[in-house]
Design an enzyme around this catalytic site. Structure first.
Site, short mmCIF file in Angstrom:
data_model
loop_
_atom_site.label_atom_id
_atom_site.label_comp_id
_atom_site.label_asym_id
_atom_site.label_seq_id
_atom_site.Cartn_x
_atom_site.Cartn_y
_atom_site.Cartn_z
N LYS A 130 -4.89 2.46 -0.03
CA LYS A 130 -5.09 2.46 1.40
C LYS A 130 -4.50 3.68 2.06
O LYS A 130 -3.33 3.73 2.40
CB LYS A 130 -4.48 1.20 2.02
CG LYS A 130 -5.15 0.79 3.28
CD LYS A 130 -5.53 -0.67 3.20
CE LYS A 130 -6.24 -1.08 4.46
NZ LYS A 130 -5.35 -1.07 5.59
N MET B 212 -2.16 8.45 12.46
CA MET B 212 -3.28 8.97 11.65
C MET B 212 -3.94 10.16 12.34
O MET B 212 -5.16 10.30 12.33
CB MET B 212 -4.34 7.86 11.42
CG MET B 212 -3.80 6.64 10.71
SD MET B 212 -4.92 5.23 10.78
CE MET B 212 -4.62 4.59 12.42
N ASP C 74 0.83 -1.20 0.00
CA ASP C 74 0.00 0.00 0.00
C ASP C 74 0.86 1.25 0.00
O ASP C 74 2.08 1.18 -0.04
CB ASP C 74 -1.01 -0.02 1.16
CG ASP C 74 -0.37 -0.41 2.45
OD1 ASP C 74 0.57 0.28 2.87
OD2 ASP C 74 -0.80 -1.44 3.03
N1 SAH Z 1 1.21 -0.26 10.77
C1 SAH Z 1 1.80 1.06 10.75
C2 SAH Z 1 0.80 2.15 11.05
C3 SAH Z 1 -0.31 2.29 10.06
S1 SAH Z 1 -1.38 3.62 10.42
C4 SAH Z 1 2.97 1.11 11.74
O1 SAH Z 1 3.14 0.19 12.56
O2 SAH Z 1 3.71 2.08 11.70
C5 SAH Z 1 -0.76 4.90 9.41
C6 SAH Z 1 -0.15 6.01 10.25
O3 SAH Z 1 1.13 5.63 10.70
C7 SAH Z 1 0.09 7.29 9.50
O4 SAH Z 1 -1.09 8.05 9.44
C8 SAH Z 1 1.13 7.96 10.35
O5 SAH Z 1 0.55 8.56 11.48
C9 SAH Z 1 1.94 6.79 10.84
N2 SAH Z 1 3.16 6.58 10.05
C10 SAH Z 1 3.52 5.48 9.38
N3 SAH Z 1 4.73 5.63 8.82
C11 SAH Z 1 5.15 6.85 9.15
C12 SAH Z 1 6.32 7.60 8.89
N4 SAH Z 1 7.32 7.11 8.16
N5 SAH Z 1 6.43 8.84 9.41
C13 SAH Z 1 5.43 9.36 10.15
N6 SAH Z 1 4.31 8.70 10.42
C14 SAH Z 1 4.16 7.46 9.93
#
Ligand code: SAH
Length: 464
Positions: free
Chosen positions: A270, A383, A248
């Site tokens: 997504k 998020m 995604d």
């Molecule tokens: N499974 C993922 C999270 C998915 S929800 C994990 O464990 O990281 C998606 C949210 O994750 C985004 O809206 C943001 O808030 C955060 N996120 C994911 N990667 C990021 C990154 N490289 N920098 C900042 N926020 C990030």
């Protein structure tokens, strides 16, 4: 070839080590691992070394070396800083035909220690003939990352089935093909994923001639927050063997690039409004692909079990009896915190940390606000960008000071990383001012102040 690599069975054999310090200890550990009996000679012996000698059933000799110490020994190691003594041990041993190793003196050695990758019973030994030990060690490090930790267990599986396989395939050529298939296919993958009994069951079925339906499998893999260096060894291995990859928007392009070249790549979108493929359809797609016999990689940003709907995807697989494994990844909170220089806990500021979804369904009512304002905790909102004004407002309304430090980390761990720090009071303003976009992580709590001292990664803010 200047040296002949041989693997030495030392079990129950006596090995002489001259020297009682740190280096003698290191060599002795290796030797003792093979079940050899240690005889260590030195006026003084390190206490750990003495314990090792005792455990091997050998004897510590607290005195100077004498030639007769070689009596009954099949290998001698000189590990002292006394060069004439080392040379003497070498000369005596050679005169008796006993293989000898002198630490750091290739000219005095008849045998040398390689750099070792140990996946017992599988062993890889690397040697530069004493000319460039550092190079040998670097190669070893590469092999360590390349050979899965559980390879030894795979060899154990082969051992348990060896006789049966031989009976079933008396022809050597057939047998070789059978084993190649086992070591490169789903049976090996089960073993490496820690599903040993399932691996045995499949192997037995294969031996019993059951062909069964071709079943694919699914790897639910966490790709980490963005920097490809933060992938796990297992993630990379599975990425390079999958037939089809579903990823995604959160997965960095540099990471998708690391998947097998000829694998089919399917983008499943997504992100908030952009649900390129609805979740239910995606769950179904995984099932369909696996049923076609494919190795399917579901690659997810961060960790698949943290706000990743990983659970929902594999529930569907489980319901259809499709084999799967889950590979954790570094979640955005860990990655962003580390690369922004913000420890999530700290003895003085935060004794706990809480990962919270900022994707609020009905305004702001569905988060346990009174819990979130408790002192001594760090809050990490995933998020949280769209709902940020409401999040900040609710935290203040429920009693957290509007001066509470807070940070926004955009595209954390990548070269595009941007970090902005402020307070609960002015965070929403910062978003507008700096045009902050998703993916962004929000960290709230006193720990944010540590960034001033601990920031180390520059990202897109280099030179600011
Ligand atoms: N499974 C993922 C999270 C998915 S929800 C994990 O464990 O990281 C998606 C949210 O994750 C985004 O809206 C943001 O808030 C955060 N996120 C994911 N990667 C990021 C990154 N490289 N920098 C900042 N926020 C990030």
């Amino acid at each position: 070839m200047e040296y002949l690599p041989l693997f030495h069975n030392l079990r129950g054999q006596r090995v002489l080590v001259v020297g009682g310090g740190e280096i003698a200890l290191r060599k002795s550990r290796l030797v003792a691992d093979t079940g050899a009996v240690l005889r260590v000679v030195a006026p003084q012996i390190d206490s750990q070394l003495a314990a090792l000698v005792a455990a091997s059933g050998g004897e510590p000799l607290l005195r100077g070396y004498g030639e007769s110490d070689l009596d009954g020994c099949v290998l001698a190691i000189a590990a002292t800083d006394d060069e004439p003594l080392n040379a003497q041990v070498s000369q005596d041993a050679r005169a008796r035909g006993v293989p000898v190793n002198v630490v750091d003196s290739p000219a005095l050695c008849s045998v040398i220690f390689p750099a070792i990758v140990d996946r017992s019973p599988l062993l890889v030994a690397v040697s530069s003939g004493g000319d460039a030990p550092v190079l040998a060690r670097l190669i070893r490090a590469k092999l360590e990352t390349w050979i899965p930790a559980a390879y030894g267990q795979l060899a154990g599986l082969a051992k348990r089935f060896r006789a049966q396989v031989k009976d079933r395939f008396p022809d050597l050529q057939q047998r070789r093909v059978f084993w190649e298939d086992v070591f490169q296919g789903p049976i090996a993958e089960r073993m490496l994923a820690g599903q040993g009994s399932e691996a045995e069951r499949l192997l037995q079925a294969r031996l019993d001639g059951e062909t069964g339906e071709v079943k694919g499998e699914v790897y639910l893999v966490g790709a980490g927050p963005g920097d490809p260096d933060l992938l796990t060894f297992r993630a990379l291995r599975l990425m390079q063997q999958a037939d089809v990859v579903l990823y995604d928007r959160l997965v960095a392009p540099a990471i998708v690039e690391l998947c097998r070249r000829d694998a089919e790549r399917i983008y499943v979108g997504k992100q908030r409004a952009d649900h390129a493929v609805p979740q239910e359809q995606l769950n179904q797609q995984l099932v369909t692909l696996a049923k076609q016999g494919k190795r399917v990689l579901r690659l997810k940003g961060g960790d698949p079990f943290i706000f990743g709907r990983g659970g929902e995807e594999i529930e569907e697989l489980a319901a259809h009896g499709i084999p799967f494994q889950v590979v954790p990844g570094i979640t955005a909170a860990s990655g962003c915190a580390a690369y922004a220089g913000i420890p999530l806990t700290h003895r003085d500021y935060a004794q706990s940390v809480r990962f919270v979804t900022g994707h609020l369904k009905d305004g702001s009512t569905d988060l346990p606000w009174p819990d979130l304002v408790a002192p001594g905790q760090t809050l990490v909102f995933y998020m949280g960008l769209v709902g940020l004004p409401s999040i900040c407002e609710q935290l203040v309304l429920h009693g957290r000071s509007s001066d509470t430090p807070a940070a926004l980390i955009q595209q954390g761990t990548t070269h595009n990383q941007r970090v902005f720090t402020g307070t609960l009071g002015n965070l929403p303003k910062l978003v507008a001012e700096h045009e902050v976009h998703a993916p962004t992580l929000v960290i709230v709590g006193e720990v944010v102040t540590l960034r001033e001292k601990l920031a180390w990664f520059e990202g897109a803010q280099a030179g600011l």
